[in-house]
Design a protein around this motif. Structure first.
Motif, mmCIF file in Angstrom:
data_model
loop_
_atom_site.group_PDB
_atom_site.id
_atom_site.type_symbol
_atom_site.label_atom_id
_atom_site.label_comp_id
_atom_site.label_asym_id
_atom_site.label_seq_id
_atom_site.Cartn_x
_atom_site.Cartn_y
_atom_site.Cartn_z
ATOM 1 N N LEU A 1 -47.464 15.629 -20.113
ATOM 2 C CA LEU A 1 -46.312 16.173 -19.395
ATOM 3 C C LEU A 1 -46.745 16.777 -18.076
ATOM 4 O O LEU A 1 -47.800 17.413 -17.979
ATOM 5 N N ARG A 2 -45.923 16.593 -17.054
ATOM 6 C CA ARG A 2 -46.079 17.295 -15.783
ATOM 7 C C ARG A 2 -44.827 18.157 -15.618
ATOM 8 O O ARG A 2 -43.710 17.641 -15.541
ATOM 9 N N LEU A 3 -45.031 19.469 -15.583
ATOM 10 C CA LEU A 3 -43.925 20.421 -15.534
ATOM 11 C C LEU A 3 -43.864 21.086 -14.163
ATOM 12 O O LEU A 3 -44.878 21.585 -13.657
ATOM 13 N N ARG A 4 -42.662 21.101 -13.581
ATOM 14 C CA ARG A 4 -42.467 21.793 -12.310
ATOM 15 C C ARG A 4 -42.317 23.289 -12.568
ATOM 16 O O ARG A 4 -41.658 23.697 -13.532
ATOM 17 N N VAL A 5 -42.927 24.107 -11.720
ATOM 18 C CA VAL A 5 -42.921 25.548 -11.946
ATOM 19 C C VAL A 5 -42.574 26.281 -10.656
ATOM 20 O O VAL A 5 -43.012 25.912 -9.569
ATOM 21 N N TRP A 6 -41.746 27.317 -10.814
ATOM 22 C CA TRP A 6 -41.416 28.232 -9.717
ATOM 23 C C TRP A 6 -42.321 29.448 -9.817
ATOM 24 O O TRP A 6 -42.515 29.988 -10.905
ATOM 25 N N PRO A 7 -42.908 29.930 -8.721
ATOM 26 C CA PRO A 7 -43.768 31.110 -8.792
ATOM 27 C C PRO A 7 -42.956 32.382 -9.035
ATOM 28 O O PRO A 7 -41.783 32.464 -8.686
ATOM 29 N N GLY A 8 -43.601 33.376 -9.641
ATOM 30 C CA GLY A 8 -42.990 34.682 -9.850
ATOM 31 C C GLY A 8 -42.280 34.783 -11.179
ATOM 32 O O GLY A 8 -42.291 33.839 -11.950
ATOM 33 N N PRO A 9 -41.724 35.937 -11.496
ATOM 34 C CA PRO A 9 -41.543 37.095 -10.607
ATOM 35 C C PRO A 9 -42.759 38.021 -10.497
ATOM 36 O O PRO A 9 -42.743 38.935 -9.690
ATOM 37 N N ARG A 10 -43.812 37.786 -11.324
ATOM 38 C CA ARG A 10 -44.975 38.679 -11.274
ATOM 39 C C ARG A 10 -46.238 37.929 -10.869
ATOM 40 O O ARG A 10 -47.332 38.267 -11.309
ATOM 41 N N ASP A 11 -46.095 36.925 -10.000
ATOM 42 C CA ASP A 11 -47.276 36.192 -9.553
ATOM 43 C C ASP A 11 -48.218 37.084 -8.746
ATOM 44 O O ASP A 11 -49.410 36.797 -8.634
ATOM 45 N N ASP A 12 -47.689 38.223 -8.216
ATOM 46 C CA ASP A 12 -48.552 39.132 -7.462
ATOM 47 C C ASP A 12 -49.488 39.933 -8.370
ATOM 48 O O ASP A 12 -50.383 40.617 -7.894
ATOM 49 N N TRP A 13 -49.306 39.829 -9.688
ATOM 50 C CA TRP A 13 -50.210 40.480 -10.634
ATOM 51 C C TRP A 13 -51.451 39.627 -10.892
ATOM 52 O O TRP A 13 -52.333 40.022 -11.660
ATOM 53 N N PHE A 14 -51.506 38.433 -10.294
ATOM 54 C CA PHE A 14 -52.602 37.508 -10.549
ATOM 55 C C PHE A 14 -53.353 37.219 -9.253
ATOM 56 O O PHE A 14 -52.818 37.336 -8.155
ATOM 57 N N THR A 15 -54.595 36.813 -9.407
ATOM 58 C CA THR A 15 -55.390 36.444 -8.246
ATOM 59 C C THR A 15 -54.900 35.113 -7.668
ATOM 60 O O THR A 15 -54.219 34.339 -8.350
ATOM 61 N N ALA A 16 -55.284 34.853 -6.417
ATOM 62 C CA ALA A 16 -54.950 33.552 -5.815
ATOM 63 C C ALA A 16 -55.602 32.418 -6.593
ATOM 64 O O ALA A 16 -55.036 31.327 -6.722
ATOM 65 N N ASP A 17 -56.778 32.665 -7.140
ATOM 66 C CA ASP A 17 -57.448 31.653 -7.954
ATOM 67 C C ASP A 17 -56.646 31.318 -9.205
ATOM 68 O O ASP A 17 -56.656 30.176 -9.672
ATOM 69 N N ALA A 18 -55.945 32.313 -9.770
ATOM 70 C CA ALA A 18 -55.156 32.068 -10.976
ATOM 71 C C ALA A 18 -54.038 31.064 -10.694
ATOM 72 O O ALA A 18 -53.789 30.151 -11.495
ATOM 73 N N TRP A 19 -53.362 31.204 -9.565
ATOM 74 C CA TRP A 19 -52.281 30.265 -9.226
ATOM 75 C C TRP A 19 -52.842 28.869 -8.978
ATOM 76 O O TRP A 19 -52.282 27.876 -9.426
ATOM 77 N N ARG A 20 -53.996 28.805 -8.293
ATOM 78 C CA ARG A 20 -54.628 27.496 -8.072
ATOM 79 C C ARG A 20 -55.069 26.875 -9.394
ATOM 80 O O ARG A 20 -54.948 25.663 -9.588
ATOM 81 N N THR A 21 -55.555 27.705 -10.303
ATOM 82 C CA THR A 21 -55.957 27.199 -11.621
ATOM 83 C C THR A 21 -54.751 26.654 -12.366
ATOM 84 O O THR A 21 -54.815 25.563 -12.962
ATOM 85 N N LEU A 22 -53.654 27.391 -12.345
ATOM 86 C CA LEU A 22 -52.448 26.942 -13.049
ATOM 87 C C LEU A 22 -52.000 25.577 -12.550
ATOM 88 O O LEU A 22 -51.603 24.707 -13.337
ATOM 89 N N LEU A 23 -52.065 25.361 -11.249
ATOM 90 C CA LEU A 23 -51.579 24.104 -10.669
ATOM 91 C C LEU A 23 -52.615 22.984 -10.707
ATOM 92 O O LEU A 23 -52.257 21.816 -10.517
ATOM 93 N N GLY A 24 -53.879 23.324 -10.962
ATOM 94 C CA GLY A 24 -54.899 22.291 -10.884
ATOM 95 C C GLY A 24 -55.581 21.936 -12.185
ATOM 96 O O GLY A 24 -56.239 20.896 -12.282
ATOM 97 N N ALA A 25 -55.427 22.778 -13.214
ATOM 98 C CA ALA A 25 -56.160 22.574 -14.462
ATOM 99 C C ALA A 25 -55.336 21.787 -15.481
ATOM 100 O O ALA A 25 -54.109 21.692 -15.383
ATOM 101 N N ASP A 26 -56.028 21.243 -16.459
ATOM 102 C CA ASP A 26 -55.388 20.609 -17.611
ATOM 103 C C ASP A 26 -55.239 21.641 -18.721
ATOM 104 O O ASP A 26 -56.210 22.328 -19.078
ATOM 105 N N TYR A 27 -54.034 21.736 -19.270
ATOM 106 C CA TYR A 27 -53.779 22.577 -20.431
ATOM 107 C C TYR A 27 -53.319 21.686 -21.580
ATOM 108 O O TYR A 27 -52.892 20.542 -21.371
ATOM 109 N N ARG A 28 -53.398 22.227 -22.787
ATOM 110 C CA ARG A 28 -52.916 21.492 -23.960
ATOM 111 C C ARG A 28 -52.060 22.409 -24.818
ATOM 112 O O ARG A 28 -52.275 23.620 -24.879
ATOM 113 N N VAL A 29 -51.069 21.792 -25.489
ATOM 114 C CA VAL A 29 -50.194 22.544 -26.380
ATOM 115 C C VAL A 29 -50.990 22.964 -27.609
ATOM 116 O O VAL A 29 -51.655 22.143 -28.240
ATOM 117 N N SER A 30 -50.924 24.250 -27.928
ATOM 118 C CA SER A 30 -51.665 24.805 -29.061
ATOM 119 C C SER A 30 -50.903 24.573 -30.371
ATOM 120 O O SER A 30 -49.663 24.484 -30.382
#
Length: 300
Positions: free
Chosen positions: A172-201
């Motif tokens: 699946l490729r899911l579209r995501v809107w940033p926020g409302p607490r994206d400022d609680w995370f590092t810039a690397d965290a947002w890049r990781t979210l958009l660039g990494a592979d995740y799997r359903v647990s």
């Protein structure tokens, strides 16, 4: 009319389009996880879109019709038999009185939807017949031996000569809107979210889809006061592993939300089995965020 449940399967619940608009009272939305599949089943059975049907996780349902009725099966594809004869999913199906309906294990996907002409007529609670597994509102999970009332048909099923045969994707490729607490995370965290592979647990249910993959690092430590959360919110607990809220999610949460999955993508997530690969992409800037907010208020 009624439907006698001979075997309920792994997890079967009654679901309609839920209880939207009551979050300010602390009442979760609930409703079918794959709302599009339930709407299609209701349309094929001659019901209005918000009629209650059955959400059957991983199949295994066996039921008997006490009178002749029309039904439709949608969602995760798999074998369906009526009176021991193969039947076609995603088409209106005529069921004679006394016939036994078997919903087999899906060949792909996770949740099967069964709609009966007239709808499952259990008593509504706060305007909905949905089973809410978090709050306990609505009817309990369907059990072996239950007899579910069926309402009177309101319309004839439509003429359909081609089944859609939709196949849940392997990734699946899911579209995501940033926020409302994206400022609680590092810039690397947002890049990781958009660039990494995740799997359903495997620890995934109607409340939320837990993901496994690279942890998302915070820029701000400490506790966040509990605040409102919406369908598709990506909450990040202390271990940094994302959790996407589904239909039975709580109305408030105390972990920061880095982003929100576009409402039109949540149905597809409902069919993702454990191990399914997930990639995130930023929602197109051309789509007005007010449109997404309006979708959140109307999506089941």
């Amino acid at each position: 009319m009624s439907l006698e449940i001979i075997k309920a399967g792994v997890r079967t619940t009654v679901q309609d389009l839920g209880r939207p608009g009551l979050a300010h009272l602390g009442v979760p939305r609930s409703g079918a996880l794959d709302a599009g599949a339930l709407r299609l089943a209701n349309r094929l059975a001659g019901n209005p879109p918000d009629a209650a049907g059955l959400e059957i996780t991983l199949g295994g349902l066996r039921a008997r019709a006490n009178r002749a009725m029309t039904l439709a099966v949608t969602g995760a594809p798999g074998p369906v038999t009526i009176g021991r004869r193969p039947a076609d999913p995603e088409l209106p199906l005529a069921v004679p009185a006394g016939a036994v309906i078997d919903i087999g294990r899906p060949t792909a996907g996770l949740r099967v939807y069964l709609a009966v002409g007239g709808g499952i007529a259990v008593p509504p609670v706060l305007g909905s017949r949905s089973t809410d597994t978090l709050s306990g509102l609505g009817p309990g999970p369907v059990r072996d031996g239950d007899v579910l009332p069926v309402g009177p048909p309101t319309a004839l099923p439509p003429g359909v000569d081609v089944a859609l045969r939709r196949q849940p994707p392997a990734a699946l490729r899911l579209r995501v809107w940033p926020g409302p607490r994206d400022d609680w995370f590092t810039a690397d965290a947002w890049r990781t979210l958009l660039g990494a592979d995740y799997r359903v647990s495997p620890q995934t249910d109607r409340i939320g889809a837990r993901l496994t993959g690279p942890a998302l690092t915070r820029a701000i430590d400490g506790e966040l006061p509990s605040e409102g959360v919406v369908l598709g919110a990506i909450q990040v607990p202390a271990d940094g592993q994302p959790l996407i809220f589904l239909a039975d999610h709580p109305t408030t949460g105390g972990y920061p939300v880095i982003g929100v999955v576009d409402p039109s993508d949540v149905d597809r997530l409902a069919q993702a089995r454990p191990g399914t690969a997930i990639r995130f992409t930023r929602a197109p800037a051309t789509r007005d965020r007010r449109t997404a907010t309006r979708d959140q208020s109307t999506a089941p």
